[in-house]
Write a protein that holds these residues in place. Sequence first.
Motif, PDB file in Angstrom:
ATOM      1  N   GLU A 135       0.837  -1.209   0.000  1.00  4.49           N
ATOM      2  CA  GLU A 135       0.000   0.000   0.000  1.00  4.49           C
ATOM      3  C   GLU A 135       0.867   1.253   0.000  1.00  4.49           C
ATOM      4  O   GLU A 135       0.619   2.209  -0.726  1.00  4.49           O
ATOM      5  N   LYS A 136       1.887   1.222   0.843  1.00  6.53           N
ATOM      6  CA  LYS A 136       2.770   2.383   0.948  1.00  6.53           C
ATOM      7  C   LYS A 136       3.526   2.618  -0.374  1.00  6.53           C
ATOM      8  O   LYS A 136       3.690   3.754  -0.827  1.00  6.53           O
ATOM      9  N   ILE A 137       3.945   1.517  -0.986  1.00  4.67           N
ATOM     10  CA  ILE A 137       4.683   1.632  -2.250  1.00  4.67           C
ATOM     11  C   ILE A 137       3.764   2.189  -3.339  1.00  4.67           C
ATOM     12  O   ILE A 137       4.147   3.072  -4.111  1.00  4.67           O
ATOM     13  N   MET A 138       2.519   1.682  -3.374  1.00  2.71           N
ATOM     14  CA  MET A 138       1.596   2.159  -4.408  1.00  2.71           C
ATOM     15  C   MET A 138       1.244   3.632  -4.202  1.00  2.71           C
ATOM     16  O   MET A 138       1.036   4.371  -5.155  1.00  2.71           O
ATOM     17  N   LYS A 139       1.215   4.036  -2.931  1.00  2.00           N
ATOM     18  CA  LYS A 139       0.962   5.456  -2.646  1.00  2.00           C
ATOM     19  C   LYS A 139       2.109   6.302  -3.209  1.00  2.00           C
ATOM     20  O   LYS A 139       1.895   7.340  -3.831  1.00  2.00           O
ATOM     21  N   SER A 140       3.334   5.847  -2.989  1.00  2.00           N
ATOM     22  CA  SER A 140       4.475   6.631  -3.493  1.00  2.00           C
ATOM     23  C   SER A 140       4.539   6.563  -5.027  1.00  2.00           C
ATOM     24  O   SER A 140       5.039   7.488  -5.672  1.00  2.00           O
ATOM     25  N   ALA A 141       3.996   5.488  -5.610  1.00  2.76           N
ATOM     26  CA  ALA A 141       4.017   5.359  -7.079  1.00  2.76           C
ATOM     27  C   ALA A 141       3.139   6.426  -7.741  1.00  2.76           C
ATOM     28  O   ALA A 141       3.343   6.756  -8.906  1.00  2.76           O
ATOM     29  N   LYS A 163       5.949  -9.809  -8.238  1.00  2.89           N
ATOM     30  CA  LYS A 163       4.791 -10.300  -8.988  1.00  2.89           C
ATOM     31  C   LYS A 163       3.518  -9.519  -8.645  1.00  2.89           C
ATOM     32  O   LYS A 163       2.596  -9.428  -9.449  1.00  2.89           O
ATOM     33  N   ILE A 164       3.480  -8.978  -7.422  1.00  5.58           N
ATOM     34  CA  ILE A 164       2.315  -8.179  -7.003  1.00  5.58           C
ATOM     35  C   ILE A 164       2.484  -6.728  -7.453  1.00  5.58           C
ATOM     36  O   ILE A 164       1.579  -6.117  -8.006  1.00  5.58           O
ATOM     37  N   LEU A 165       3.684  -6.191  -7.214  1.00  7.99           N
ATOM     38  CA  LEU A 165       3.916  -4.759  -7.431  1.00  7.99           C
ATOM     39  C   LEU A 165       3.997  -4.337  -8.889  1.00  7.99           C
ATOM     40  O   LEU A 165       3.397  -3.329  -9.281  1.00  7.99           O
ATOM     41  N   LEU A 166       4.765  -5.082  -9.662  1.00  4.96           N
ATOM     42  CA  LEU A 166       5.019  -4.633 -11.034  1.00  4.96           C
ATOM     43  C   LEU A 166       3.729  -4.453 -11.851  1.00  4.96           C
ATOM     44  O   LEU A 166       3.535  -3.395 -12.464  1.00  4.96           O
ATOM     45  N   PRO A 167       2.814  -5.443 -11.823  1.00  2.00           N
ATOM     46  CA  PRO A 167       1.582  -5.242 -12.603  1.00  2.00           C
ATOM     47  C   PRO A 167       0.778  -4.030 -12.120  1.00  2.00           C
ATOM     48  O   PRO A 167       0.200  -3.307 -12.920  1.00  2.00           O
ATOM     49  N   GLN A 168       0.760  -3.800 -10.807  1.00  2.00           N
ATOM     50  CA  GLN A 168      -0.012  -2.656 -10.280  1.00  2.00           C
ATOM     51  C   GLN A 168       0.603  -1.330 -10.696  1.00  2.00           C
ATOM     52  O   GLN A 168      -0.098  -0.391 -11.083  1.00  2.00           O
ATOM     53  N   VAL A 169       1.925  -1.243 -10.599  1.00  2.00           N
ATOM     54  CA  VAL A 169       2.605   0.014 -10.955  1.00  2.00           C
ATOM     55  C   VAL A 169       2.443   0.282 -12.454  1.00  2.00           C
ATOM     56  O   VAL A 169       2.104   1.391 -12.861  1.00  2.00           O
ATOM     57  N   VAL A 170       2.644  -0.765 -13.255  1.00  2.00           N
ATOM     58  CA  VAL A 170       2.540  -0.597 -14.713  1.00  2.00           C
ATOM     59  C   VAL A 170       1.125  -0.184 -15.103  1.00  2.00           C
ATOM     60  O   VAL A 170       0.922   0.720 -15.915  1.00  2.00           O
ATOM     61  N   SER A 171       0.138  -0.821 -14.489  1.00  2.00           N
ATOM     62  CA  SER A 171      -1.242  -0.505 -14.818  1.00  2.00           C
ATOM     63  C   SER A 171      -1.554   0.959 -14.460  1.00  2.00           C
ATOM     64  O   SER A 171      -2.175   1.690 -15.254  1.00  2.00           O
ATOM     65  N   MET A 172      -1.092   1.422 -13.304  1.00  2.00           N
ATOM     66  CA  MET A 172      -1.310   2.820 -12.905  1.00  2.00           C
ATOM     67  C   MET A 172      -0.643   3.785 -13.909  1.00  2.00           C
ATOM     68  O   MET A 172      -1.239   4.780 -14.325  1.00  2.00           O
ATOM     69  N   LEU A 173       0.574   3.465 -14.307  1.00  2.00           N
ATOM     70  CA  LEU A 173       1.303   4.370 -15.204  1.00  2.00           C
ATOM     71  C   LEU A 173       0.697   4.374 -16.613  1.00  2.00           C
ATOM     72  O   LEU A 173       0.636   5.412 -17.262  1.00  2.00           O
ATOM     73  N   LYS A 174       0.231   3.204 -17.036  1.00  2.00           N
ATOM     74  CA  LYS A 174      -0.419   3.147 -18.358  1.00  2.00           C
ATOM     75  C   LYS A 174      -1.698   3.977 -18.357  1.00  2.00           C
ATOM     76  O   LYS A 174      -1.974   4.710 -19.307  1.00  2.00           O
ATOM     77  N   GLU A 175      -2.469   3.866 -17.280  1.00  2.00           N
ATOM     78  CA  GLU A 175      -3.704   4.658 -17.181  1.00  2.00           C
ATOM     79  C   GLU A 175      -3.416   6.150 -17.243  1.00  2.00           C
ATOM     80  O   GLU A 175      -4.211   6.928 -17.763  1.00  2.00           O
ATOM     81  N   LYS A 176      -2.281   6.551 -16.678  1.00  2.00           N
ATOM     82  CA  LYS A 176      -1.910   7.972 -16.693  1.00  2.00           C
ATOM     83  C   LYS A 176      -1.297   8.402 -18.023  1.00  2.00           C
ATOM     84  O   LYS A 176      -0.949   9.559 -18.201  1.00  2.00           O
TER      85      LYS A 176
END
Length: 186
Positions: A135-141, A163-176
Amino acid sequence: MWGFSCPEKKIYLTFDDGPLPEVTEWVLDFLDKEKLQATFFCLGKHVVAHPSIFERIKSYGHATGNHTFAHEHGLKVSKDTYLNSIEKANEHIQSTLFRPPYGRMPRSYDRHLNNYSIVMWTWLSYDFDPSVSVEKIMKSARDIRNGDILVFHDNEKSFERLKILLPQVVSMLKEKGFSFETIPSL
Ligand SMILES: [Zn+2]
């Protein structure tokens, strides 16, 4: 360098410590599925042990960089040991990009590494550190911006969290609307 100043919505995904079976292969499959390019800072000893995975990184159009031969700490080994490790890794990696393990080495080494672009980062995923919550990492992302260099780790220690973080970070950045670039060679 610690990042790029650029007006476009570009970011740079980087992966440290591979190539390793399973972990790096998972990353390559993921990037292929998402149609993204990244830069892999490889350990010479892992390239020697897993040459076919290293070839696969290159054949998929990703960039590669030198991360020493055996992950030596620049402040804990002699200068000769350190510089030799980089040269030995370069025999197998052949890249003009270099990232010091732990992001640390004596500043005076810069002048011995004129043939390299020294690539640090602006955003650290903490995928290797279970004490930092997802959660903290995704907040900083959410604060990732144009020109940022992101670090993940394709090593065994980080794999479960990667495996958990990379897809979430990539998905957030793609949306932006960010595009994903490789670090340019010197
Ligand atoms: Zn490393």
